[in-house]
Design an enzyme around this catalytic site. Structure first.
Site, PDB file in Angstrom:
ATOM      1  N   ASN B  41       0.811  -1.228   0.000  1.00  0.00           N
ATOM      2  CA  ASN B  41       0.000   0.000   0.000  1.00  0.00           C
ATOM      3  C   ASN B  41       0.842   1.273   0.000  1.00  0.00           C
ATOM      4  O   ASN B  41       0.306   2.372   0.080  1.00  0.00           O
ATOM      5  CB  ASN B  41      -0.947  -0.012   1.212  1.00  0.00           C
ATOM      6  CG  ASN B  41      -0.169  -0.039   2.526  1.00  0.00           C
ATOM      7  OD1 ASN B  41       1.060  -0.180   2.527  1.00  0.00           O
ATOM      8  ND2 ASN B  41      -0.867   0.104   3.639  1.00  0.00           N
ATOM      9  N   LYS B  43       4.154   3.908  -1.459  1.00  0.00           N
ATOM     10  CA  LYS B  43       4.550   4.540  -2.717  1.00  0.00           C
ATOM     11  C   LYS B  43       5.734   3.788  -3.316  1.00  0.00           C
ATOM     12  O   LYS B  43       6.398   3.019  -2.647  1.00  0.00           O
ATOM     13  CB  LYS B  43       4.997   5.970  -2.426  1.00  0.00           C
ATOM     14  CG  LYS B  43       3.975   6.806  -1.700  1.00  0.00           C
ATOM     15  CD  LYS B  43       3.008   7.423  -2.640  1.00  0.00           C
ATOM     16  CE  LYS B  43       3.736   8.237  -3.687  1.00  0.00           C
ATOM     17  NZ  LYS B  43       2.835   8.575  -4.790  1.00  0.00           N
ATOM     18  N   LYS B  45       5.898   1.797  -6.160  1.00  0.00           N
ATOM     19  CA  LYS B  45       5.732   0.595  -6.983  1.00  0.00           C
ATOM     20  C   LYS B  45       5.952   0.932  -8.460  1.00  0.00           C
ATOM     21  O   LYS B  45       6.704   0.243  -9.152  1.00  0.00           O
ATOM     22  CB  LYS B  45       4.334  -0.001  -6.781  1.00  0.00           C
ATOM     23  CG  LYS B  45       4.043  -0.414  -5.344  1.00  0.00           C
ATOM     24  CD  LYS B  45       2.692  -1.076  -5.181  1.00  0.00           C
ATOM     25  CE  LYS B  45       1.516  -0.142  -5.310  1.00  0.00           C
ATOM     26  NZ  LYS B  45       1.397   0.835  -4.203  1.00  0.00           N
ATOM     27  N   THR B  46       5.297   1.985  -8.926  1.00  0.00           N
ATOM     28  CA  THR B  46       5.443   2.394 -10.318  1.00  0.00           C
ATOM     29  C   THR B  46       6.790   3.072 -10.556  1.00  0.00           C
ATOM     30  O   THR B  46       7.473   2.771 -11.543  1.00  0.00           O
ATOM     31  CB  THR B  46       4.289   3.336 -10.728  1.00  0.00           C
ATOM     32  OG1 THR B  46       3.072   2.600 -10.694  1.00  0.00           O
ATOM     33  CG2 THR B  46       4.503   3.910 -12.117  1.00  0.00           C
ATOM     34  N   THR B  47       7.198   3.963  -9.646  1.00  0.00           N
ATOM     35  CA  THR B  47       8.468   4.686  -9.858  1.00  0.00           C
ATOM     36  C   THR B  47       9.657   3.730  -9.861  1.00  0.00           C
ATOM     37  O   THR B  47      10.593   3.929 -10.630  1.00  0.00           O
ATOM     38  CB  THR B  47       8.702   5.810  -8.823  1.00  0.00           C
ATOM     39  OG1 THR B  47       8.261   5.381  -7.544  1.00  0.00           O
ATOM     40  CG2 THR B  47       7.972   7.070  -9.210  1.00  0.00           C
ATOM     41  N   ARG B  55      17.120   2.009 -16.536  1.00  0.00           N
ATOM     42  CA  ARG B  55      18.355   1.228 -16.591  1.00  0.00           C
ATOM     43  C   ARG B  55      18.411   0.391 -17.864  1.00  0.00           C
ATOM     44  O   ARG B  55      19.438   0.343 -18.540  1.00  0.00           O
ATOM     45  CB  ARG B  55      18.441   0.294 -15.378  1.00  0.00           C
ATOM     46  CG  ARG B  55      18.792   1.026 -14.114  1.00  0.00           C
ATOM     47  CD  ARG B  55      18.871   0.060 -12.951  1.00  0.00           C
ATOM     48  NE  ARG B  55      19.385   0.740 -11.774  1.00  0.00           N
ATOM     49  CZ  ARG B  55      19.287   0.282 -10.527  1.00  0.00           C
ATOM     50  NH1 ARG B  55      18.701  -0.861 -10.289  1.00  0.00           N
ATOM     51  NH2 ARG B  55      19.780   0.974  -9.521  1.00  0.00           N
ATOM     52  N   PHE B  97      -9.145   6.188 -13.996  1.00  0.00           N
ATOM     53  CA  PHE B  97      -9.328   5.215 -12.925  1.00  0.00           C
ATOM     54  C   PHE B  97     -10.635   4.465 -13.113  1.00  0.00           C
ATOM     55  O   PHE B  97     -11.606   4.994 -13.636  1.00  0.00           O
ATOM     56  CB  PHE B  97      -9.351   5.923 -11.574  1.00  0.00           C
ATOM     57  CG  PHE B  97      -7.990   6.214 -11.060  1.00  0.00           C
ATOM     58  CD1 PHE B  97      -7.262   5.229 -10.419  1.00  0.00           C
ATOM     59  CD2 PHE B  97      -7.417   7.459 -11.232  1.00  0.00           C
ATOM     60  CE1 PHE B  97      -5.991   5.492  -9.942  1.00  0.00           C
ATOM     61  CE2 PHE B  97      -6.148   7.734 -10.761  1.00  0.00           C
ATOM     62  CZ  PHE B  97      -5.438   6.752 -10.116  1.00  0.00           C
ATOM     63  N   TRP B  99     -12.977   3.702 -11.183  1.00  0.00           N
ATOM     64  CA  TRP B  99     -14.237   4.210 -10.640  1.00  0.00           C
ATOM     65  C   TRP B  99     -14.779   5.404 -11.420  1.00  0.00           C
ATOM     66  O   TRP B  99     -15.807   5.947 -11.102  1.00  0.00           O
ATOM     67  CB  TRP B  99     -14.140   4.534  -9.151  1.00  0.00           C
ATOM     68  CG  TRP B  99     -12.964   5.359  -8.782  1.00  0.00           C
ATOM     69  CD1 TRP B  99     -12.845   6.705  -8.902  1.00  0.00           C
ATOM     70  CD2 TRP B  99     -11.752   4.895  -8.204  1.00  0.00           C
ATOM     71  NE1 TRP B  99     -11.621   7.101  -8.459  1.00  0.00           N
ATOM     72  CE2 TRP B  99     -10.939   6.019  -8.015  1.00  0.00           C
ATOM     73  CE3 TRP B  99     -11.282   3.631  -7.832  1.00  0.00           C
ATOM     74  CZ2 TRP B  99      -9.668   5.912  -7.471  1.00  0.00           C
ATOM     75  CZ3 TRP B  99     -10.015   3.543  -7.299  1.00  0.00           C
ATOM     76  CH2 TRP B  99      -9.232   4.664  -7.115  1.00  0.00           C
ATOM     77  N   GLU B 134       0.309  -1.581 -12.778  1.00  0.00           N
ATOM     78  CA  GLU B 134      -1.007  -1.670 -12.132  1.00  0.00           C
ATOM     79  C   GLU B 134      -1.826  -2.898 -12.561  1.00  0.00           C
ATOM     80  O   GLU B 134      -3.031  -2.936 -12.350  1.00  0.00           O
ATOM     81  CB  GLU B 134      -1.847  -0.386 -12.347  1.00  0.00           C
ATOM     82  CG  GLU B 134      -1.204   0.885 -11.845  1.00  0.00           C
ATOM     83  CD  GLU B 134      -1.176   1.029 -10.315  1.00  0.00           C
ATOM     84  OE1 GLU B 134      -1.586   0.092  -9.606  1.00  0.00           O
ATOM     85  OE2 GLU B 134      -0.739   2.089  -9.848  1.00  0.00           O
TER      86      GLU B 134
END
Lengths: 203, 203
Positions: B41, B43, B45-47, B55, B97, B99, B134
């Site tokens: 949960n 920050k 993950k994407t970065t 790389r 998103f 939703w 995601e």
């Protein structure tokens, strides 16, 4: 879970989520330069910092990177980053891993030199982001004093961000930070499968 | 801790660490394309995925990014990534998103379309890295079937890597992966200080 909802309920659930999300965003009005810490024994502390550097470069901001402990970054990072030489300042401690040198005085001196450079970047309002890679190791090894680092972070320009990475972040730093993420090792092929560091993944 | 060691003991300690490190590296001989999961949960993950993309680009590899759930990436990422258009393929699901849409059939259809694209990249040996941003959300929402995804991962070329990100990774995927990191939220200024998403940090 969502597979068991009727289409109508799905729509309602998503509608509700949307409302909650909009309310959350409406409550967040403040902009603020952040003190960001990536710690933990897992992967991704440096790469997530690198991802934020990319985003900032994409926005046209000036960015500084200071690398503690580890030697100069690998050719792959350099090849990518040198394309932004006008926006990016890079300072790397000249030596390899700390256990390569076995001389505490020299290690301390080099960490202090890197920190002096870091301080300049942090206090300079031209730099929107300063990335202090592996500084937590230098703090853990007592090459740097955490109170000195926190003192400088307290003087940083209000709208600029600082990222501090490395395992074992000091509690005082976590206390001071705005955004702290622990990268937690769940599974690692080095340990479990004897797989070596590979280009694109580790460097 | 190290502050209490004599210089001689410090040197010994570092020497021992160096030996352990060298032994570890000597044991790691294998190269292998990895299945990498960033979940949790927090920050990053994407970065962190973005950092690995950088790389790989720096090494001259072909890279593919497929973005699930979220709409197109922000201008900052695009500005940076478009400089590598010869090495990089990018596919983004067309909508915001989940939703925002509130229509399960449409959401499922779009996720399936993105997955069809992802499958092509994963199975194509030209791509050394495929980044499925995601995708865990699409799996959690049952837009995609985890067994179908694992089945394709099992057929990937032996030396290519796949990164799968998003909170709530399915246990079956964690089981299959080589390298799993949980990005764990320790402190977040959105929730605690009401600070809004800012350029360079969130996008």
């Amino acid at each position: 879970m969502s597979g068991q909802l009727s289409d109508e309920d799905y729509k309602k659930k998503m509608q509700k989520r949307k409302e909650i999300q909009e309310q959350r965003l409406a409550n967040m009005k403040q902009e603020k330069g952040l003190i960001i810490v990536h710690t933990g024994n897992g992967k991704g502390k440096t790469t997530a910092g690198l991802g934020m550097v990319m985003r900032s470069l994409g926005h046209g901001y000036q960015v500084a990177i200071v690398q503690f402990i580890k030697g100069a970054w690998e050719p792959a990072e350099k090849a990518v980053l040198e394309q932004w030489s006008e926006q990016l300042e890079f300072y790397a401690m000249g030596e390899g891993f700390t256990w390569e040198t076995q001389d505490r005085e020299r290690d301390t001196m080099m960490a202090q030199k890197a920190w002096a450079k870091a301080k300049e970047f942090i206090l300079n309002p031209e730099y929107k982001l300063t990335f202090l890679d592996e500084i937590n190791i230098a703090l853990k090894m007592d090459y740097l004093d955490v109170n000195e680092v926190i003192g400088v972070l307290e003087q940083k320009p209000a709208d600029s961000h600082v990222i501090l990475t490395g395992r074992g972040a000091k509690p005082e730093l976590v206390e001071k930070a705005d955004l702290v993420t622990e990268m937690k090792l769940i599974k690692h092929p080095f340990k479990e499968q004897g797989i070596k560091a590979q280009p694109g993944i580790e460097f």
